[in-house]
Design a protein around this motif. Structure first.
Motif, PDB file in Angstrom:
ATOM      1  N   MET A   1      -6.089   9.518  11.940  1.00 22.49           N
ATOM      2  CA  MET A   1      -5.328   9.303  10.725  1.00 22.49           C
ATOM      3  C   MET A   1      -5.115   7.799  10.523  1.00 22.49           C
ATOM      4  O   MET A   1      -4.688   7.109  11.431  1.00 22.49           O
ATOM      5  CB  MET A   1      -3.989  10.033  10.824  1.00 22.49           C
ATOM      6  CG  MET A   1      -3.042   9.687   9.712  1.00 22.49           C
ATOM      7  SD  MET A   1      -1.432  10.428   9.922  1.00 22.49           S
ATOM      8  CE  MET A   1      -1.404  11.442   8.494  1.00 22.49           C
ATOM      9  N   ARG A   2      -5.419   7.334   9.357  1.00 24.02           N
ATOM     10  CA  ARG A   2      -5.230   5.921   9.010  1.00 24.02           C
ATOM     11  C   ARG A   2      -3.776   5.717   8.587  1.00 24.02           C
ATOM     12  O   ARG A   2      -3.224   6.481   7.811  1.00 24.02           O
ATOM     13  CB  ARG A   2      -6.154   5.541   7.852  1.00 24.02           C
ATOM     14  CG  ARG A   2      -5.989   4.103   7.429  1.00 24.02           C
ATOM     15  CD  ARG A   2      -6.987   3.764   6.317  1.00 24.02           C
ATOM     16  NE  ARG A   2      -6.735   2.438   5.856  1.00 24.02           N
ATOM     17  CZ  ARG A   2      -5.974   2.155   4.784  1.00 24.02           C
ATOM     18  NH1 ARG A   2      -5.436   3.108   4.085  1.00 24.02           N
ATOM     19  NH2 ARG A   2      -5.785   0.920   4.419  1.00 24.02           N
ATOM     20  N   HIS A   3      -3.175   4.693   9.117  1.00 19.64           N
ATOM     21  CA  HIS A   3      -1.802   4.361   8.757  1.00 19.64           C
ATOM     22  C   HIS A   3      -1.839   3.243   7.727  1.00 19.64           C
ATOM     23  O   HIS A   3      -2.399   2.181   7.985  1.00 19.64           O
ATOM     24  CB  HIS A   3      -0.987   3.934   9.976  1.00 19.64           C
ATOM     25  CG  HIS A   3      -0.833   5.036  10.972  1.00 19.64           C
ATOM     26  ND1 HIS A   3       0.044   6.069  10.787  1.00 19.64           N
ATOM     27  CD2 HIS A   3      -1.471   5.281  12.139  1.00 19.64           C
ATOM     28  CE1 HIS A   3      -0.039   6.900  11.809  1.00 19.64           C
ATOM     29  NE2 HIS A   3      -0.952   6.455  12.654  1.00 19.64           N
ATOM     30  N   ALA A   4      -1.254   3.500   6.554  1.00 22.38           N
ATOM     31  CA  ALA A   4      -1.273   2.527   5.463  1.00 22.38           C
ATOM     32  C   ALA A   4      -0.685   1.201   5.914  1.00 22.38           C
ATOM     33  O   ALA A   4       0.417   1.139   6.445  1.00 22.38           O
ATOM     34  CB  ALA A   4      -0.491   3.061   4.266  1.00 22.38           C
ATOM     35  N   ASN A   5      -1.457   0.154   5.717  1.00 25.98           N
ATOM     36  CA  ASN A   5      -1.018  -1.222   5.919  1.00 25.98           C
ATOM     37  C   ASN A   5      -0.761  -1.592   7.377  1.00 25.98           C
ATOM     38  O   ASN A   5      -0.322  -2.682   7.652  1.00 25.98           O
ATOM     39  CB  ASN A   5       0.227  -1.512   5.068  1.00 25.98           C
ATOM     40  CG  ASN A   5       0.211  -2.909   4.497  1.00 25.98           C
ATOM     41  OD1 ASN A   5      -0.835  -3.504   4.347  1.00 25.98           O
ATOM     42  ND2 ASN A   5       1.373  -3.409   4.186  1.00 25.98           N
ATOM     43  N   GLN A   6      -0.988  -0.673   8.325  1.00 27.79           N
ATOM     44  CA  GLN A   6      -0.716  -0.974   9.721  1.00 27.79           C
ATOM     45  C   GLN A   6      -1.682  -2.030  10.220  1.00 27.79           C
ATOM     46  O   GLN A   6      -2.891  -1.845  10.189  1.00 27.79           O
ATOM     47  CB  GLN A   6      -0.812   0.283  10.570  1.00 27.79           C
ATOM     48  CG  GLN A   6      -0.407   0.041  12.006  1.00 27.79           C
ATOM     49  CD  GLN A   6      -0.435   1.313  12.813  1.00 27.79           C
ATOM     50  OE1 GLN A   6      -0.929   2.324  12.374  1.00 27.79           O
ATOM     51  NE2 GLN A   6       0.102   1.242  14.006  1.00 27.79           N
ATOM     52  N   GLU A   8      -2.568  -4.681   8.954  1.00 22.08           N
ATOM     53  CA  GLU A   8      -3.280  -5.394   7.898  1.00 22.08           C
ATOM     54  C   GLU A   8      -2.379  -6.473   7.307  1.00 22.08           C
ATOM     55  O   GLU A   8      -1.160  -6.374   7.333  1.00 22.08           O
ATOM     56  CB  GLU A   8      -3.678  -4.420   6.781  1.00 22.08           C
ATOM     57  CG  GLU A   8      -4.630  -3.331   7.224  1.00 22.08           C
ATOM     58  CD  GLU A   8      -4.895  -2.308   6.131  1.00 22.08           C
ATOM     59  OE1 GLU A   8      -4.608  -2.587   4.957  1.00 22.08           O
ATOM     60  OE2 GLU A   8      -5.375  -1.229   6.473  1.00 22.08           O
ATOM     61  N   ALA A   9      -3.006  -7.461   6.738  1.00 18.87           N
ATOM     62  CA  ALA A   9      -2.239  -8.493   6.043  1.00 18.87           C
ATOM     63  C   ALA A   9      -1.640  -7.888   4.773  1.00 18.87           C
ATOM     64  O   ALA A   9      -2.214  -6.977   4.175  1.00 18.87           O
ATOM     65  CB  ALA A   9      -3.151  -9.658   5.685  1.00 18.87           C
ATOM     66  N   ASN A 148       1.666  -2.979  -4.445  1.00 18.03           N
ATOM     67  CA  ASN A 148       0.335  -2.673  -3.925  1.00 18.03           C
ATOM     68  C   ASN A 148       0.376  -1.595  -2.846  1.00 18.03           C
ATOM     69  O   ASN A 148      -0.470  -0.713  -2.804  1.00 18.03           O
ATOM     70  CB  ASN A 148      -0.344  -3.944  -3.404  1.00 18.03           C
ATOM     71  CG  ASN A 148      -0.793  -4.847  -4.544  1.00 18.03           C
ATOM     72  OD1 ASN A 148      -1.233  -4.383  -5.585  1.00 18.03           O
ATOM     73  ND2 ASN A 148      -0.662  -6.145  -4.344  1.00 18.03           N
ATOM     74  N   LEU A 149       1.379  -1.655  -1.977  1.00 18.92           N
ATOM     75  CA  LEU A 149       1.513  -0.642  -0.928  1.00 18.92           C
ATOM     76  C   LEU A 149       1.763   0.728  -1.523  1.00 18.92           C
ATOM     77  O   LEU A 149       1.115   1.712  -1.146  1.00 18.92           O
ATOM     78  CB  LEU A 149       2.639  -1.011   0.037  1.00 18.92           C
ATOM     79  CG  LEU A 149       2.931   0.043   1.118  1.00 18.92           C
ATOM     80  CD1 LEU A 149       1.733   0.241   2.021  1.00 18.92           C
ATOM     81  CD2 LEU A 149       4.167  -0.355   1.907  1.00 18.92           C
ATOM     82  N   LEU A 150       2.696   0.812  -2.467  1.00 15.15           N
ATOM     83  CA  LEU A 150       2.982   2.125  -3.077  1.00 15.15           C
ATOM     84  C   LEU A 150       1.779   2.658  -3.841  1.00 15.15           C
ATOM     85  O   LEU A 150       1.548   3.876  -3.857  1.00 15.15           O
ATOM     86  CB  LEU A 150       4.214   2.040  -3.980  1.00 15.15           C
ATOM     87  CG  LEU A 150       5.546   1.892  -3.230  1.00 15.15           C
ATOM     88  CD1 LEU A 150       6.708   1.872  -4.205  1.00 15.15           C
ATOM     89  CD2 LEU A 150       5.737   2.962  -2.189  1.00 15.15           C
ATOM     90  N   ASP A 151       1.004   1.761  -4.433  1.00 15.56           N
ATOM     91  CA  ASP A 151      -0.223   2.194  -5.089  1.00 15.56           C
ATOM     92  C   ASP A 151      -1.189   2.811  -4.075  1.00 15.56           C
ATOM     93  O   ASP A 151      -1.832   3.823  -4.336  1.00 15.56           O
ATOM     94  CB  ASP A 151      -0.868   1.012  -5.827  1.00 15.56           C
ATOM     95  CG  ASP A 151      -2.053   1.437  -6.668  1.00 15.56           C
ATOM     96  OD1 ASP A 151      -1.918   2.399  -7.450  1.00 15.56           O
ATOM     97  OD2 ASP A 151      -3.124   0.820  -6.525  1.00 15.56           O
ATOM     98  N   ASP A 152      -1.277   2.193  -2.899  1.00 12.52           N
ATOM     99  CA  ASP A 152      -2.147   2.737  -1.835  1.00 12.52           C
ATOM    100  C   ASP A 152      -1.639   4.079  -1.310  1.00 12.52           C
ATOM    101  O   ASP A 152      -2.435   4.919  -0.896  1.00 12.52           O
ATOM    102  CB  ASP A 152      -2.231   1.760  -0.658  1.00 12.52           C
ATOM    103  CG  ASP A 152      -3.131   0.564  -0.923  1.00 12.52           C
ATOM    104  OD1 ASP A 152      -3.870   0.580  -1.941  1.00 12.52           O
ATOM    105  OD2 ASP A 152      -3.111  -0.370  -0.113  1.00 12.52           O
ATOM    106  N   LEU A 153      -0.325   4.249  -1.275  1.00 10.28           N
ATOM    107  CA  LEU A 153       0.259   5.459  -0.704  1.00 10.28           C
ATOM    108  C   LEU A 153       0.232   6.647  -1.636  1.00 10.28           C
ATOM    109  O   LEU A 153       0.372   7.790  -1.200  1.00 10.28           O
ATOM    110  CB  LEU A 153       1.712   5.191  -0.279  1.00 10.28           C
ATOM    111  CG  LEU A 153       1.891   4.225   0.883  1.00 10.28           C
ATOM    112  CD1 LEU A 153       3.374   3.930   1.104  1.00 10.28           C
ATOM    113  CD2 LEU A 153       1.245   4.759   2.154  1.00 10.28           C
ATOM    114  N   THR A 154       0.078   6.398  -2.932  1.00 12.68           N
ATOM    115  CA  THR A 154       0.103   7.526  -3.888  1.00 12.68           C
ATOM    116  C   THR A 154      -1.270   7.837  -4.436  1.00 12.68           C
ATOM    117  O   THR A 154      -2.208   7.151  -4.273  1.00 12.68           O
ATOM    118  CB  THR A 154       1.056   7.218  -5.058  1.00 12.68           C
ATOM    119  OG1 THR A 154       0.676   5.995  -5.672  1.00 12.68           O
ATOM    120  CG2 THR A 154       2.476   7.130  -4.567  1.00 12.68           C
TER     121      THR A 154
END
Length: 154
Positions: A1-6, A8-9, A148-154
């Motif tokens: 499972m990929r963890h969002a932004n973990q 990463e810059a 940007n993070l919330l865009d990646d998460l949804t």
């Protein structure tokens, strides 16, 4: 499972984002400088001027209601709260600091829209001036990164 932004810059590309800013006019010299630094950083992150809506309200207690109206418009990817509350001799400082902070947080949670809170809560004017540049710039970075993070998460 990929963890969002973990590991990463932070994603700080704001070219595609629309940002709303609510600035309290109380302590206007300080909040104006906060806004100036915030707007400069948004520009540096690629947010286009025409994608920024900057409004002012009387004070920190009025910031959340304007943020809420912006959030309900569905026109923004992120919001920014700017203000300055300086401790006085009465309980009013705690009331304004606590309630404005809670209101800003509530808007973010209720709308699932990132809200960068740069309402300074300080003991004196010197502390405010010491924080104004970094907090203004930080608010812009937080807004862009979280959008940007919330865009990646949804």
């Amino acid at each position: 499972m990929r963890h969002a932004n973990q590991g990463e810059a932070p994603q700080l590309d704001g070219r595609h984002l629309k940002v709303g800013i609510v600035q309290a006019r109380f302590n206007a010299d300080i909040t104006g400088k906060l806004a100036e630094n915030c707007l400069a950083e948004l520009a540096a992150l690629g947010v286009h001027d025409e994608h920024i809506r900057h409004v002012t309200v009387p004070g920190a207690l009025e910031v959340p209601v304007a943020l809420q109206a912006m959030a309900e418009s569905d026109e923004f990817d992120a919001l920014i709260a700017l203000g300055c509350i300086i401790r006085g001799e009465t309980y009013h400082f705690e009331l304004v600091a606590n309630e404005s902070g809670a209101g800003v947080t509530r808007v973010a949670l209720d709308s699932t829209l990132p809200v960068a809170n740069a309402i300074l809560t300080v003991e004196n004017e010197a502390q405010a001036w010491a924080r104004v540049e970094e907090k203004g710039r930080d608010a812009a970075r937080v807004a862009v990164e979280m959008a940007n993070l919330l865009d990646d998460l949804t």
